[in-house]
Scaffold this active site. Sequence first.
Site, PDB file in Angstrom:
ATOM      1  CB  SER A   1      -0.857  -0.038   1.267  1.00 15.79           C
ATOM      2  OG  SER A   1      -1.627   1.118   1.367  1.00 15.79           O
TER       3      SER A   1
ATOM      4  N   GLY B   1      -6.328  -3.338  19.048  1.00 13.59           N
ATOM      5  CA  GLY B   1      -4.893  -3.617  18.981  1.00 13.59           C
ATOM      6  C   GLY B   1      -4.263  -3.245  17.657  1.00 13.59           C
TER       7      GLY B   1
ATOM      8  CG  HIS C   1      -4.087   5.240  -2.652  1.00 13.50           C
ATOM      9  ND1 HIS C   1      -5.171   4.593  -3.201  1.00 13.50           N
ATOM     10  CD2 HIS C   1      -3.738   4.524  -1.557  1.00 13.50           C
ATOM     11  CE1 HIS C   1      -5.466   3.533  -2.460  1.00 13.50           C
ATOM     12  NE2 HIS C   1      -4.626   3.463  -1.458  1.00 13.50           N
TER      13      HIS C   1
ATOM     14  NE  ARG D   1       3.596  -0.234  13.888  1.00 17.49           N
ATOM     15  CZ  ARG D   1       4.024   0.692  13.043  1.00 17.49           C
ATOM     16  NH1 ARG D   1       3.347   0.952  11.950  1.00 17.49           N
ATOM     17  NH2 ARG D   1       5.130   1.376  13.293  1.00 17.49           N
TER      18      ARG D   1
ATOM     19  CG  ASN E   1      -4.426  -1.286  -1.633  1.00 15.19           C
ATOM     20  OD1 ASN E   1      -4.486  -2.512  -1.593  1.00 15.19           O
ATOM     21  ND2 ASN E   1      -5.471  -0.490  -1.503  1.00 15.19           N
ATOM     22  CE1 TYR E   2      -3.404  -3.096  -8.497  1.00 15.29           C
ATOM     23  CE2 TYR E   2      -1.411  -1.815  -8.067  1.00 15.29           C
ATOM     24  CZ  TYR E   2      -2.580  -2.028  -8.788  1.00 15.29           C
ATOM     25  OH  TYR E   2      -2.926  -1.151  -9.787  1.00 15.29           O
ATOM     26  NE  ARG E   3      -7.506  -5.455  -0.835  1.00 15.71           N
ATOM     27  CZ  ARG E   3      -7.882  -4.494  -1.684  1.00 15.71           C
ATOM     28  NH1 ARG E   3      -6.984  -3.665  -2.190  1.00 15.71           N
ATOM     29  NH2 ARG E   3      -9.121  -4.363  -2.046  1.00 15.71           N
TER      30      ARG E   3
END
Lengths: 354, 354
Positions: B140, B312, B154, B314, B156-158
């Site tokens: 990202s 939790g 911008h 980040r 992002n690849y997933r």
Amino acid sequence: LLAVSALAGFGAAQYAFDNFGRAPVECEAVNPLQRIKGNAPMSTRMEALVKKIQSDMTSALEELEGPSGGRFLHDSWTRKEGGFGTSCVLQDGRVFEKAGVSISIISSPAPKTMLAHMRARNREGLDPNGDYKMFVAGVSMVVHPHNPMAPTFHANYRYFELRKSDAKETDPPAAAWFGGGCDLTPCYLFEEDAVHFHKVIKDACDKHDKSYYPRFKEWCDNYFNNTHRGERRGVGGIFFDDLEDKSPEQLYAFVSDCGNSLVKQYIPIVRKRMNMPYTQAQKEWQQLRRGRYVEFNLVHDRGTKFGLATPGVRIESVFMSLPLTARWQYNHTPAPGSPEEKLLNVLKTPREWV
Amino acid sequence: LLAVSALAGFGAAQYAFDNFGRAPVECEAVNPLQRIKGNAPMSTRMEALVKKIQSDMTSALEELEGPSGGRFLHDSWTRKEGGFGTSCVLQDGRVFEKAGVSISIISSPAPKTMLAHMRARNREGLDPNGDYKMFVAGVSMVVHPHNPMAPTFHANYRYFELRKSDAKETDPPAAAWFGGGCDLTPCYLFEEDAVHFHKVIKDACDKHDKSYYPRFKEWCDNYFNNTHRGERRGVGGIFFDDLEDKSPEQLYAFVSDCGNSLVKQYIPIVRKRMNMPYTQAQKEWQQLRRGRYVEFNLVHDRGTKFGLATPGVRIESVFMSLPLTARWQYNHTPAPGSPEEKLLNVLKTPREWV
């Protein structure tokens, strides 16, 4: 909260600097449109109250700006469904980066979605298929000073009323309640400022109900909470909603005392801090804190969420509360023992101030 | 999107500037931990791909910064439930106000809430009471240049994979899909930049499926939409999710071509714009547009929402996409016929660029 920040006029500009008296009867002299009597309906009296609060606060803030300082722009609007408001905005002044003090007086049919929402909030007595009209009068303000030693201030007080569409004017409303609160957001902690802020509002609360301050102080700490950061937005104040535990007269007196305390609560603090020396690094810390303010308002604030979800909303009124400038710095961590860390500790664990 | 921005390590820092080859076999030489073969599992190959994309982009951006310019800080983390990542952040550089390029490789039990969410998204085949493990590999990036003539970028690849907890390594996954996209956000419109940006990604799409670019371009325009402003975030690009309409091999080839196009898509544009002269007023307009970027990311972006709702999480990784500085000015309206208004017109009515 939502209606006030999301909806905001007409003609209020001409009153904004009138010196509304506090008791309804005193309003007669300054409000030629509505000769308010002691037995005037609550809606009329609340309208006069929020105008007075707006007038008092904008005058006090302009006084701090001084003769050569910034002045409020008065932006009035009307809402075609019924209602009006005035947003007073001072931008890039001598003392204040941005200050917005707005009122809205809404009188219109109540949307069916709102009824469903209210029934879900323990108002089962409302007829889900009934035709209601609503009335909202509210004042809302956010003040961001330039000087990082001077805290940001937010307050809003409002009255909400629902009546059957075919009700007579003399019938009591089907539902009516008050809401509001005030809170202080310092970048640097001066304990005496937090104590003063809380003491003034506690005094106003205690006159009406000794249980109000402790309950509403805790409610404030829980509401203005950037849960995703584990930090409260600031050192708190009070917050309450759906208040209808006493007669409308008694609650009006309470909210009136709260609203009339705002100048005393905030102005002495900013006067004390506005000319203090500061460094570039302290200014940057302020900008980071402004970023946290933006996060709360865009991610958590119910009023903003409602405003953004409302078709045709006046977006500039919803976003009036945002600071002029803000900053996000990756992984910024204050030095151990620094004043910046001291502030964070108080935001992580709210304190009792009075 | 969510996993990538919300979760982001270990050890990736030592690879970030390695020159990963593109074909899996070429990775053998540079990744001593994982000798990737042509028949390696998709998870292994995607991990290598996202590391390569991160390395390529951070190198290209540092090259623009020049020898005396900013450098990426490599921040690696591990997730106790299983997974790691590296956030590379360059802040207040010579050319870039803020640039973040992060990868995350998550391998852990799949939370039951996630299964419910997936079933709601037409994955009824998943056993709601079954034990699954998930794998996510994503990259990202968000790049905010100083110069208002140079656009924000911008991408992002997933890849996402679910397996029954007791599945053998050689079993096919119970579900697997790809997602991602790229988009460009100018403050001033240079049509040739928008055309170049779209042309490069259209070429990459067309190699794999002629229907991809038109579908994913529209999806992008619909997704990056500040509905509360009636404005798209920028001039778009592509966006897709849950992509599983071809074999994993074919989709990997597609996503790999997209990811490997990023440098070519963006770097020539910023090189052309980064040294253009600009005025203080243009800088302020940029700051206002940054504010809109913050609005989209905090109010609408699904990845941010998911991140904020995840205990939790980040938070610095979730908010890496925010600009260093932003501005909100009450009721700012560009002059008729101005370049600022020209941009707004394109944001209000998305255009076909190629």
